[in-house]
Design an enzyme around this catalytic site. Structure first.
Site, PDB file in Angstrom:
ATOM      1  N   ARG A  90     141.373 -62.339 -54.223  1.00  0.00           N
ATOM      2  CA  ARG A  90     142.831 -62.186 -54.272  1.00  0.00           C
ATOM      3  C   ARG A  90     143.273 -60.732 -54.297  1.00  0.00           C
ATOM      4  O   ARG A  90     144.390 -60.403 -53.922  1.00  0.00           O
ATOM      5  CB  ARG A  90     143.384 -62.873 -55.522  1.00  0.00           C
ATOM      6  CG  ARG A  90     143.297 -64.365 -55.505  1.00  0.00           C
ATOM      7  CD  ARG A  90     144.234 -64.915 -54.431  1.00  0.00           C
ATOM      8  NE  ARG A  90     144.209 -66.354 -54.438  1.00  0.00           N
ATOM      9  CZ  ARG A  90     145.174 -67.090 -54.934  1.00  0.00           C
ATOM     10  NH1 ARG A  90     146.237 -66.549 -55.463  1.00  0.00           N
ATOM     11  NH2 ARG A  90     145.075 -68.400 -54.893  1.00  0.00           N
ATOM     12  N   GLU A  93     145.182 -58.769 -51.471  1.00  0.00           N
ATOM     13  CA  GLU A  93     146.549 -59.228 -51.227  1.00  0.00           C
ATOM     14  C   GLU A  93     147.568 -58.303 -51.884  1.00  0.00           C
ATOM     15  O   GLU A  93     148.597 -57.979 -51.293  1.00  0.00           O
ATOM     16  CB  GLU A  93     146.681 -60.653 -51.760  1.00  0.00           C
ATOM     17  CG  GLU A  93     148.027 -61.298 -51.548  1.00  0.00           C
ATOM     18  CD  GLU A  93     148.031 -62.710 -52.092  1.00  0.00           C
ATOM     19  OE1 GLU A  93     147.808 -63.638 -51.302  1.00  0.00           O
ATOM     20  OE2 GLU A  93     148.232 -62.872 -53.322  1.00  0.00           O
ATOM     21  N   HIS A 120     138.603 -61.530 -47.599  1.00  0.00           N
ATOM     22  CA  HIS A 120     139.998 -61.100 -47.588  1.00  0.00           C
ATOM     23  C   HIS A 120     140.154 -59.573 -47.616  1.00  0.00           C
ATOM     24  O   HIS A 120     141.272 -59.069 -47.568  1.00  0.00           O
ATOM     25  CB  HIS A 120     140.758 -61.715 -48.769  1.00  0.00           C
ATOM     26  CG  HIS A 120     141.022 -63.174 -48.605  1.00  0.00           C
ATOM     27  ND1 HIS A 120     140.049 -64.134 -48.818  1.00  0.00           N
ATOM     28  CD2 HIS A 120     142.134 -63.846 -48.225  1.00  0.00           C
ATOM     29  CE1 HIS A 120     140.560 -65.334 -48.601  1.00  0.00           C
ATOM     30  NE2 HIS A 120     141.818 -65.188 -48.236  1.00  0.00           N
ATOM     31  N   TYR A 139     137.518 -63.870 -43.725  1.00  0.00           N
ATOM     32  CA  TYR A 139     137.732 -65.286 -43.967  1.00  0.00           C
ATOM     33  C   TYR A 139     138.686 -65.774 -42.880  1.00  0.00           C
ATOM     34  O   TYR A 139     139.656 -65.083 -42.542  1.00  0.00           O
ATOM     35  CB  TYR A 139     138.310 -65.510 -45.373  1.00  0.00           C
ATOM     36  CG  TYR A 139     138.388 -66.972 -45.708  1.00  0.00           C
ATOM     37  CD1 TYR A 139     137.230 -67.705 -45.908  1.00  0.00           C
ATOM     38  CD2 TYR A 139     139.612 -67.629 -45.774  1.00  0.00           C
ATOM     39  CE1 TYR A 139     137.279 -69.059 -46.177  1.00  0.00           C
ATOM     40  CE2 TYR A 139     139.670 -68.991 -46.050  1.00  0.00           C
ATOM     41  CZ  TYR A 139     138.500 -69.698 -46.243  1.00  0.00           C
ATOM     42  OH  TYR A 139     138.552 -71.040 -46.494  1.00  0.00           O
TER      43      TYR A 139
END
Length: 188
Positions: A90, A93, A120, A139
């Site tokens: 995460r 992001e 990511h 991904y």
């Protein structure tokens, strides 16, 4: 192989394996790794998330370990480093919203230093504007960002990696053997 000084930019809810495995592997083979996160100092930790592939249409996410940072983001200079590692999870992001992080990522491309990004992590590469004309795995849910940023999404097996110049990328942690081997080859 001469020992290299490597920067790892990570953050809260970074993917557990994609942070810990490269960190420990690079130390094991004799490199030094400084793991940093914006607004945190050496000794602070980031929470990790465990992403797993259990037969659903996307990965599942569970709380992982705490990963202790060993350098202070505000004190580092990317020019002092030989290479960069960007874990997935995460963290990319929200890290891509930080101008200082994007400037650091760009440094490694303008100086043609080795960069390893997984999963990511491509979100950070896309936001930094460094993918134009480059093959980049990630991904699969990051494919639109890779393509929209001018990159060429490399659709490869989940346990494979791809090298394009100074950039080594892979879709997810099952690719660690291939991804780390290709990155180590660039570090020679």
């Amino acid at each position: 192989m001469s020992n290299k000084k490597i920067l790892m930019i990570t953050g809260d809810f970074t993917e557990d394996y994609e942070t810990m495995v490269p960190f420990q592997t690079l130390l094991t083979v004799g490199h030094s790794v400084d793991a940093v996160c914006p607004d945190k100092v050496s000794g602070d930790s980031v929470a990790t998330a465990i992403h797993d592939f259990e037969g659903d249409q996307t990965y599942t996410e569970k709380r992982g370990h705490n990963f202790t940072l060993n350098a202070t983001f505000s004190e580092i200079d990317p020019a002092d480093y030989d290479a960069l590692v960007i874990p997935g999870g995460r963290a990319p992001e929200y890290l891509r919203l930080n101008p200082a992080v994007l400037a650091m990522v760009r440094h490694f491309f303008t100086t043609n230093k080795p960069v390893a990004a997984i999963c990511h992590g491509a979100q950070l590469l896309a936001a930094a504007g460094v993918l134009e004309g480059r093959k980049c795995s990630a991904y699969p849910a990051c494919m639109p960002e890779v393509n929209q940023s001018g990159g060429i999404y490399a659709e490869i097996a989940i346990d494979a990696a791809v090298t394009d110049g100074n950039l080594v990328t892979a879709p997810a942690w099952p690719a660690h053997p291939a991804w780390l081997a290709q990155f180590l080859a660039l570090l020679k």
